[in-house]
Design a protein around this motif. Structure first.
Motif, mmCIF file in Angstrom:
data_model
loop_
_atom_site.group_PDB
_atom_site.id
_atom_site.type_symbol
_atom_site.label_atom_id
_atom_site.label_comp_id
_atom_site.label_asym_id
_atom_site.label_seq_id
_atom_site.Cartn_x
_atom_site.Cartn_y
_atom_site.Cartn_z
ATOM 1 N N LEU A 179 -22.569 -42.972 34.786
ATOM 2 C CA LEU A 179 -23.832 -42.257 34.570
ATOM 3 C C LEU A 179 -25.017 -43.186 34.848
ATOM 4 C CD1 LEU A 179 -25.206 -39.663 33.550
ATOM 5 C CD2 LEU A 179 -25.128 -40.619 31.275
ATOM 6 N N ALA A 180 -24.926 -44.429 34.378
ATOM 7 C CA ALA A 180 -26.014 -45.375 34.587
ATOM 8 C C ALA A 180 -26.205 -45.643 36.075
ATOM 9 C CB ALA A 180 -25.726 -46.669 33.846
ATOM 10 N N PHE A 189 -11.909 -39.086 9.140
ATOM 11 C CA PHE A 189 -11.726 -39.735 10.434
ATOM 12 C C PHE A 189 -11.487 -38.705 11.521
ATOM 13 C CE2 PHE A 189 -9.638 -42.045 13.806
ATOM 14 C CZ PHE A 189 -10.503 -43.107 13.948
ATOM 15 N N TYR A 225 -21.369 -34.387 27.204
ATOM 16 C CA TYR A 225 -21.863 -35.286 28.261
ATOM 17 C C TYR A 225 -21.609 -34.649 29.623
ATOM 18 C CZ TYR A 225 -21.466 -38.828 24.550
ATOM 19 O OH TYR A 225 -21.551 -39.518 23.386
ATOM 20 N N ILE A 256 -27.845 -52.754 27.912
ATOM 21 C CA ILE A 256 -27.658 -51.737 26.870
ATOM 22 C C ILE A 256 -26.185 -51.341 26.785
ATOM 23 C CG2 ILE A 256 -28.253 -49.392 26.187
ATOM 24 C CD1 ILE A 256 -30.937 -49.808 27.545
ATOM 25 N N ARG A 259 -25.433 -43.614 38.612
ATOM 26 C CA ARG A 259 -26.031 -42.425 39.237
ATOM 27 C C ARG A 259 -27.526 -42.338 38.906
ATOM 28 N NH1 ARG A 259 -25.224 -39.690 43.232
ATOM 29 N NH2 ARG A 259 -25.934 -37.740 42.315
ATOM 30 N N THR A 260 -27.849 -42.600 37.656
ATOM 31 C CA THR A 260 -29.252 -42.548 37.246
ATOM 32 C C THR A 260 -30.066 -43.575 38.009
ATOM 33 O OG1 THR A 260 -28.421 -42.013 35.060
ATOM 34 C CG2 THR A 260 -30.742 -42.474 35.207
ATOM 35 N N VAL A 286 -26.646 -39.836 25.709
ATOM 36 C CA VAL A 286 -25.336 -40.476 25.550
ATOM 37 C C VAL A 286 -25.468 -41.741 24.711
ATOM 38 C CG1 VAL A 286 -23.420 -41.540 26.756
ATOM 39 C CG2 VAL A 286 -24.497 -39.525 27.718
ATOM 40 N N THR A 338 -23.453 -51.498 23.753
ATOM 41 C CA THR A 338 -22.569 -50.483 23.159
ATOM 42 C C THR A 338 -21.126 -50.983 23.090
ATOM 43 O OG1 THR A 338 -22.097 -49.400 25.255
ATOM 44 C CG2 THR A 338 -23.985 -48.588 24.035
ATOM 45 N N SER A 371 -9.955 -44.981 18.022
ATOM 46 C CA SER A 371 -11.346 -45.303 18.296
ATOM 47 C C SER A 371 -11.495 -46.125 19.577
ATOM 48 C CB SER A 371 -11.916 -46.049 17.090
ATOM 49 O OG SER A 371 -13.246 -46.342 17.297
ATOM 50 N N LEU A 397 -28.778 -39.967 29.969
ATOM 51 C CA LEU A 397 -28.422 -41.345 29.623
ATOM 52 C C LEU A 397 -28.883 -41.668 28.205
ATOM 53 C CD1 LEU A 397 -27.143 -43.844 30.996
ATOM 54 C CD2 LEU A 397 -29.443 -44.675 31.302
ATOM 55 N N LEU A 405 -30.472 -36.600 34.749
ATOM 56 C CA LEU A 405 -29.670 -37.809 34.552
ATOM 57 C C LEU A 405 -30.387 -38.790 33.640
ATOM 58 C CD1 LEU A 405 -28.200 -38.450 38.076
ATOM 59 C CD2 LEU A 405 -26.963 -37.893 36.007
ATOM 60 N N ARG A 406 -31.714 -38.896 33.823
ATOM 61 C CA ARG A 406 -32.486 -39.841 33.021
ATOM 62 C C ARG A 406 -32.390 -39.497 31.536
ATOM 63 N NH1 ARG A 406 -38.337 -38.932 34.125
ATOM 64 N NH2 ARG A 406 -38.174 -37.717 32.239
ATOM 65 N N GLY A 430 -13.211 -44.677 27.008
ATOM 66 C CA GLY A 430 -13.603 -43.541 27.843
ATOM 67 C C GLY A 430 -15.106 -43.406 27.948
ATOM 68 N N VAL A 431 -15.774 -43.524 26.801
ATOM 69 C CA VAL A 431 -17.227 -43.349 26.798
ATOM 70 C C VAL A 431 -17.899 -44.442 27.625
ATOM 71 C CG1 VAL A 431 -19.279 -43.341 25.339
ATOM 72 C CG2 VAL A 431 -17.254 -42.154 24.595
ATOM 73 N N PHE A 448 -14.593 -37.495 12.865
ATOM 74 C CA PHE A 448 -15.123 -38.379 13.904
ATOM 75 C C PHE A 448 -14.471 -38.078 15.245
ATOM 76 C CE2 PHE A 448 -13.844 -42.239 16.232
ATOM 77 C CZ PHE A 448 -15.062 -42.579 16.788
ATOM 78 N N VAL A 488 -23.519 -42.566 21.279
ATOM 79 C CA VAL A 488 -22.575 -43.682 21.175
ATOM 80 C C VAL A 488 -22.922 -44.527 19.953
ATOM 81 C CG1 VAL A 488 -21.859 -45.845 22.258
ATOM 82 C CG2 VAL A 488 -22.030 -43.776 23.614
ATOM 83 N N ILE A 534 -11.301 -43.877 22.580
ATOM 84 C CA ILE A 534 -12.530 -43.101 22.735
ATOM 85 C C ILE A 534 -13.634 -43.973 23.321
ATOM 86 C CG2 ILE A 534 -14.364 -41.943 21.447
ATOM 87 C CD1 ILE A 534 -12.156 -40.968 19.535
ATOM 88 N N SER A 535 -13.819 -45.178 22.763
ATOM 89 C CA SER A 535 -14.950 -45.978 23.236
ATOM 90 C C SER A 535 -14.700 -46.473 24.660
ATOM 91 C CB SER A 535 -15.235 -47.145 22.294
ATOM 92 O OG SER A 535 -14.128 -47.967 22.192
ATOM 93 N N MET A 559 -20.487 -45.045 16.598
ATOM 94 C CA MET A 559 -19.979 -46.328 16.125
ATOM 95 C C MET A 559 -20.391 -46.573 14.672
ATOM 96 S SD MET A 559 -17.936 -47.694 17.977
ATOM 97 C CE MET A 559 -17.254 -46.444 19.004
ATOM 98 N N SER A 573 -18.935 -51.403 19.661
ATOM 99 C CA SER A 573 -17.631 -50.807 19.364
ATOM 100 C C SER A 573 -16.648 -51.904 18.945
ATOM 101 C CB SER A 573 -17.112 -50.011 20.556
ATOM 102 O OG SER A 573 -16.740 -50.857 21.593
ATOM 103 N N PHE A 625 -30.310 -51.205 31.933
ATOM 104 C CA PHE A 625 -29.128 -50.392 31.633
ATOM 105 C C PHE A 625 -27.923 -51.235 31.258
ATOM 106 C CE2 PHE A 625 -30.261 -46.568 34.523
ATOM 107 C CZ PHE A 625 -31.240 -46.230 33.621
ATOM 108 N N PHE A 660 -17.556 -43.751 31.326
ATOM 109 C CA PHE A 660 -18.463 -42.662 31.690
ATOM 110 C C PHE A 660 -19.906 -43.152 31.745
ATOM 111 C CE2 PHE A 660 -21.403 -39.329 30.331
ATOM 112 C CZ PHE A 660 -21.207 -38.421 31.340
ATOM 113 N N LEU A 661 -20.247 -43.982 30.767
ATOM 114 C CA LEU A 661 -21.618 -44.483 30.674
ATOM 115 C C LEU A 661 -21.977 -45.323 31.897
ATOM 116 C CD1 LEU A 661 -23.771 -44.181 28.568
ATOM 117 C CD2 LEU A 661 -22.937 -46.193 27.429
ATOM 118 N N MET A 718 -17.960 -35.770 24.225
ATOM 119 C CA MET A 718 -17.510 -36.060 25.592
ATOM 120 C C MET A 718 -17.731 -34.839 26.477
ATOM 121 S SD MET A 718 -16.737 -38.982 26.315
ATOM 122 C CE MET A 718 -15.677 -39.412 27.654
#
Lengths: 112, 494
Positions: free
Chosen positions: A90-91, B130, B144, A28, A93-94, B163, A32, A76, B160, B156-157, A82-83, B133, B167, A79-80, B171, A36, A25, A86-87, B141
């Motif tokens: 999430l990772a 833009f 998710y 990865i 928790r998973t 998401v 990301t 941008s 992931l 959850l699996r 925030g993502v 986007f 992502v 946004i990235s 990009m 970005s 995870f 969150f990721l 978001m």
């Protein structure tokens, strides 16, 4: 200068893709993040790099910096950011629920 | 110039913010959600009426004229899709309380749902690449948040993976916008449309067009980029799946429809030829997926993919019959997909399982649900006189006009197999011997789940039977998409 930045962005893209194709995870997610960064650096370069000029258009002034790429990148980046946060959650928790951070063990099948 | 165009984005956003403050007061937040959904529905209807009578409405944000500012463009296609979105939102708000557990509902379901609707509507209305986007990110978001709602192990699996795919494609989208800005010098869609016609390096632009198509194809689940879709769409609650299936992939295919009619039509020989082949494979592989499984949720989810193939088929033809067919099919599919996901949600509650092999004889206990499901299957497969039929006949006519025999045959085979895959649920699940161990005391819940689906089915049947009324509007939309001058003039010259 643009050439140098383009090469830098391409190196970032390559490392990002390499990391995205890993199984852990965390790698990865780092992929990301790098992706970005690469995209943002690339966006900045695409607006042509100029130094020392204000981004203001006054009549008669022809040499001005283009403000649009900066505006795009700012949006941008937020946004990235925030993502990514969150990721990470999430990772985590998973990982705690599935007891694994290896993508190979998280394939899933239709018989669940 | 008018602020009317921006309100459909603002109304769900306000609803989202209000319900974020009262997540634990379920009665109140349900009431707020229903109230705002109905306001949104009425307003979307009003906006559609205004646009179809008076022409395109453009709002330039903060008064910065295009191409410098951000344009919000309410044209015929956008307002139609906004209206459909508002119908689905209203149905979902009435479906949600019976489908979700109280705990799930109180964990900001309405907040995320309205935020996603706001993003979807924004993506439909924006006139800036833009900005598209940004609205994609808004809806992603929120999605998710919706997909992890409940937080089971499998959920959850799969979340992931969902998401991560998004992502990556986001990009790629930013990078493509960078390329486009560097080569053409603008991100406003109408301005792009003009500049691309004048640009000299058509080869580079075709490359960029394909790159942009790749981004949208990931979102729209076009062959060979649909592999992320089935597993991630079945894990959340049926109401969430319904919204995802009806709206998210459609935003992707809408973007393709918009970009490849308005902007990148300088080299139809290459781009639209690629679309033809991808449409064939998307249709066939999607429906093969639907036949391969015994999971009822998965069967309906796989049926999203051939529908995208049909819409892409119309875009690839790039004729008036083709585009009309695409628009008609898009409208039809958004409603019927939501209705079928709702019905499958009710079916899973009624049978207590999503495995088709463990179901049987449900028609004796739930006759209304059974027959609604049967009608829904016919609507989806495009049996006359329902709405799928009108869209398909336009697509097939367009396809035959251009003598695309392979495409026509693929579309016909797919329609037949779609019908088979859906009727299989009806025959195995509702007919046959009643299996032991069906959950008791679910009648009331199932009835509550069936009503919103029945309303959507009624609308869907109206779109088919009332084709006399709907078709002129679809014709207006297709003419605008093919002519382009009306859109460009509305954005740049007023």
């Amino acid at each position: 200068m643009e050439i140098l930045m383009a090469i830098l962005a391409s190196i970032l893209f390559a490392t990002a893709i390499y990391n995205l194709l890993q199984k852990q995870f965390l790698r990865i997610i780092i992929g990301t993040v790098l992706l970005s960064h690469a995209a943002h650096l690339f966006l900045l370069t695409m607006g042509k790099l100029k130094r020392g000029n204000p981004p203001v258009l006054v009549e008669g002034v022809t040499n001005y910096a283009d403000p649009l790429p900066q505006a795009l990148i700012l949006t941008s980046i937020v946004i990235s950011f925030g993502v990514t946060s969150f990721l990470l959650v999430l990772a985590y928790r998973t990982y705690t629920l599935n007891k694994s951070d290896n993508m190979d063990e998280l394939r899933g099948s239709s018989d669940e | 110039m008018s602020n009317l165009a921006v309100l459909p984005i603002v109304i769900p956003l306000i609803a989202s913010v209000i319900s974020a403050f009262i997540p634990k007061k379920l009665g109140l937040s349900r009431f707020i959600a229903k109230l705002f959904a109905i306001i949104f529905l009425v307003y979307a209807g009003y906006l559609a009426w205004v646009v179809f009578t008076d022409g395109i409405i453009v709002m330039q944000a903060s008064g910065w004229a295009a191409p410098f500012g951000i344009s919000i463009v309410a044209d015929y296609l956008s307002v139609t899709l906004v209206l459909i979105t508002s119908i689905l939102t209203t149905a979902a708000v009435f479906y949600a309380p019976s489908s979700l557990s109280q705990l799930q509902e109180s964990y900001y379901f309405y907040t995320f749902m309205f935020l996603m609707i706001s993003g979807v509507v924004g993506a439909f209305l924006t006139g800036d690449l833009f900005n598209l986007f940004v609205f994609f990110e808004v809806l992603l978001m929120a999605s998710y948040g919706l997909i992890v709602l409940g937080g089971g192990k499998v959920q959850l699996r799969e979340s992931l993976k969902y998401v991560l795919f998004n992502v990556f494609s986001s990009m790629l989208f930013v990078t493509t916008i960078g390329f486009i800005y560097a080569s053409v010098g603008t991100v406003n869609m109408a301005h792009l449309a003009e500049r691309i016609q004048e640009a000299e390096q058509a080869g580079i632009l075709t490359g960029l067009a394909v790159l942009l198509f790749f981004v949208f194809a990931i979102k729209a689940a076009i062959f060979p980029l649909y592999y992320w879709l089935p597993n991630s769409y079945i894990v959340p609650n049926p109401v969430v799946s319904a919204l995802f299936g009806a709206l998210l992939t459609k935003v992707g295919i809408y973007s393709i429809l918009r970009v490849f009619t308005l902007i990148f039509n300088h080299d139809i020989g290459i781009t639209h030829e690629i679309f033809t082949w991808l449409a064939i494979f998307t249709m066939l592989f999607g429906v093969i997926g639907a036949l391969s499984t015994q999971n009822v949720k998965l069967i309906v989810t796989y049926n999203i993919i051939p529908a995208i193939g049909f819409i892409l088929m119309g875009i690839s033809l790039y004729s008036s019959a083709g585009i009309e067919g695409s628009v008609y099919y898009l409208v039809h599919d958004m409603i019927i997909k939501a209705a079928l996901f709702f019905l499958v949600g009710a079916l899973v509650v009624a049978a207590g399982t999503d495995d088709l092999r463990k179901m049987g004889g449900l028609i004796t206990r739930y006759p209304v649900l059974g027959w609604l499901f049967f009608i829904g299957s016919l609507v989806l497969a495009g049996v006359p006189p329902f709405s799928g039929f009108i869209g398909k006949i336009l697509l097939l006519r367009g396809s035959l006009e251009q003598e695309e025999i392979l495409l026509t045959v693929a579309a016909l085979i797919t329609s037949l197999l779609i019908l088979y895959s859906m009727i299989r649920i009806f025959v195995r699940g509702f007919w046959g011997d009643t299996v032991e161990g069906l959950p008791e005391g679910q009648n009331k819940k199932v009835r509550h789940l069936t009503i919103p689906a029945a309303v959507l089915l009624a609308i869907s049947i109206f779109i088919g039977i009332g084709a006399e009324f709907i078709y002129p509007h679809v014709e207006t939309i297709a003419n605008m998409l093919l002519d382009r001058a009306e859109y460009i003039n509305a954005v740049l010259r007023e």
